[in-house]
Design a protein around this motif. Structure first.
Motif, mmCIF file in Angstrom:
data_model
loop_
_atom_site.group_PDB
_atom_site.id
_atom_site.type_symbol
_atom_site.label_atom_id
_atom_site.label_comp_id
_atom_site.label_asym_id
_atom_site.label_seq_id
_atom_site.Cartn_x
_atom_site.Cartn_y
_atom_site.Cartn_z
ATOM 1 N N THR A 240 87.843 19.192 16.592
ATOM 2 C CA THR A 240 88.424 18.162 15.734
ATOM 3 C C THR A 240 89.386 18.794 14.732
ATOM 4 O O THR A 240 89.372 20.010 14.516
ATOM 5 N N ASN A 241 90.208 17.943 14.123
ATOM 6 C CA ASN A 241 91.069 18.413 13.033
ATOM 7 C C ASN A 241 90.331 18.290 11.706
ATOM 8 O O ASN A 241 89.138 17.958 11.670
ATOM 9 N N LEU B 95 90.246 16.213 19.003
ATOM 10 C CA LEU B 95 91.440 16.748 19.658
ATOM 11 C C LEU B 95 91.127 17.393 21.005
ATOM 12 O O LEU B 95 92.008 17.507 21.863
ATOM 13 N N PRO C 293 95.735 21.732 21.166
ATOM 14 C CA PRO C 293 96.190 20.401 21.591
ATOM 15 C C PRO C 293 97.548 20.064 20.981
ATOM 16 O O PRO C 293 97.923 20.603 19.927
ATOM 17 N N GLN D 93 98.344 17.500 19.467
ATOM 18 C CA GLN D 93 98.215 16.815 18.177
ATOM 19 C C GLN D 93 98.092 17.782 17.000
ATOM 20 O O GLN D 93 98.238 17.384 15.855
#
Length: 359
Positions: free
Chosen positions: A66-67, A73, A93, A95
């Motif tokens: 995750t971010n 992500l 990723p 993103q």
């Protein structure tokens, strides 16, 4: 229920990739987790308590990334090798980079996803300062020469052996300056819990410990090591030095700390000759592979030379890397090292830059 647990995990976030190195084993009971600092009143861990790590099996991990805001992500599964080890290089990723990891094991108990832990990757995308230090004879004056000393080392915690204050002070000073520490040792992999316990008790905090996996020595068909590597350390250490730098990328500053008892000096200078000296890996390797500590099997030769060229390509992209080498010696060894000449000229040119210190 025998439950999978982590022996170690290293997660490093660079400019383009997330590198994950992990190893799992099965346990019937909860163990002291490697990321927890030991309480001062607990008895130190002895290497013999971890002999069960000589066993091996396959695992599968689901890695969720995750971010910073918790948005997912990454969500993928990865299989280990037959030893339960993972060496992953995952592109970031589109993103954005992964800031947190949530890890589950999904193979040992079909239908269940067992939580292994959550982790924050080490960020080396900014100023890269890497410290790599040896352990035996560098931080602790261990003794493994005779069968009696080997058995004693298994039964006693590492605190039984005398520490090397000069090396401990040196390593701590670099960590205080912001260097990311890695410990690279030729000790057996089942010494890891005892070694981490010693490091934490001496306020050296790192999850990045690389040890020699003895299971690979006797896995004749898929192991990276061979029985000859039980005594010789040259290939093993140089190979892992290259692995670390392929994970982190070429740093702006690289500190290498070792001892003058075995082959640390020639290993570190060989690495420096490729990074700073712009030596061709093929020329360097053909020169040193005849040395007793660097004799390779055909499989090791081709695998390592490929990694050596990957490192050279990284050096061509990042041309600035300041390397400092510190070698711990006893008093009677200092004069020998100040007058020593290698049979390899490219190493002799770099030898005056090595800091030999008494400890």
């Amino acid at each position: 229920m025998r439950r999978p647990h982590l022996l170690h995990l290293t997660a490093i976030s660079t400019d383009h990739n997330l590198s994950v190195r992990a190893s799992l084993s099965l346990s019937k009971q909860a163990r002291h987790q490697f990321w927890q600092s030991p309480l001062p009143n607990l008895a130190p861990i002895r290497p013999i308590e971890s002999l069960g790590l000589l066993s091996s099996r396959r695992f599968r991990l689901r890695i969720i990334g995750t971010n910073q805001e918790g948005e997912e992500l990454l969500n993928k599964e990865y299989d280990s090798d037959s030893f339960g080890d993972f060496n992953l290089r995952i592109p970031h990723p589109t993103q954005g980079p992964v800031a947190r990891l949530l890890i589950f094991e999904t193979r040992t108990h079909p239908g269940l996803e067992l939580l292994i832990g959550s982790f924050i990757p080490m960020n080396v995308r900014e100023k890269k300062q890497i410290l790599i230090t040896d352990f035996d004879k560098t931080l602790v004056d261990t003794r493994y020469h005779s069968p009696r000393e080997l058995i004693l080392s298994l039964r006693k915690p590492l605190g039984y052996f005398p520490p090397v204050p000069a090396s401990i002070k040196l390593v701590k000073s670099y960590i205080e300056e912001g260097f990311q520490p890695f410990v690279l040792s030729a000790s057996p992999h089942f010494y890891e819990n005892a070694m981490r316990d010693w490091l934490y008790r001496n306020q050296i905090f790192t999850s990045n410990i690389y040890l020699k996996d003895y299971r690979r020595v006797f896995a004749f068909f898929e192991g990276d090591l061979a029985p000859k590597d039980l005594k010789t350390q040259g290939f093993y250490k140089l190979n892992h030095l290259v692995n670390i730098l392929l994970m982190t990328g070429i740093p702006e500053e690289l500190i290498l700390v070792g001892d003058g008892f075995e082959s640390d000096t020639i290993i570190y200078l060989t690495l420096q000759s490729v990074i700073n000296g712009r030596q061709d890996p093929w020329v360097v390797w053909n020169a040193i592979k005849q040395d007793e500590g660097f004799k390779l099997t055909n499989r090791q030769h081709f695998r390592f030379l490929s990694k050596f060229y990957q490192l050279k390509n990284l050096c061509d992209i990042n041309t600035r890397c300041k390397i400092r080498i510190h070698i711990r010696c006893k008093k009677d060894m200092l004069q020998k090292w100040h007058t020593k000449k290698f049979k390899y000229e490219f190493l002799n040119r770099l030898l005056p830059n090595v800091d030999f210190y008494e400890g």
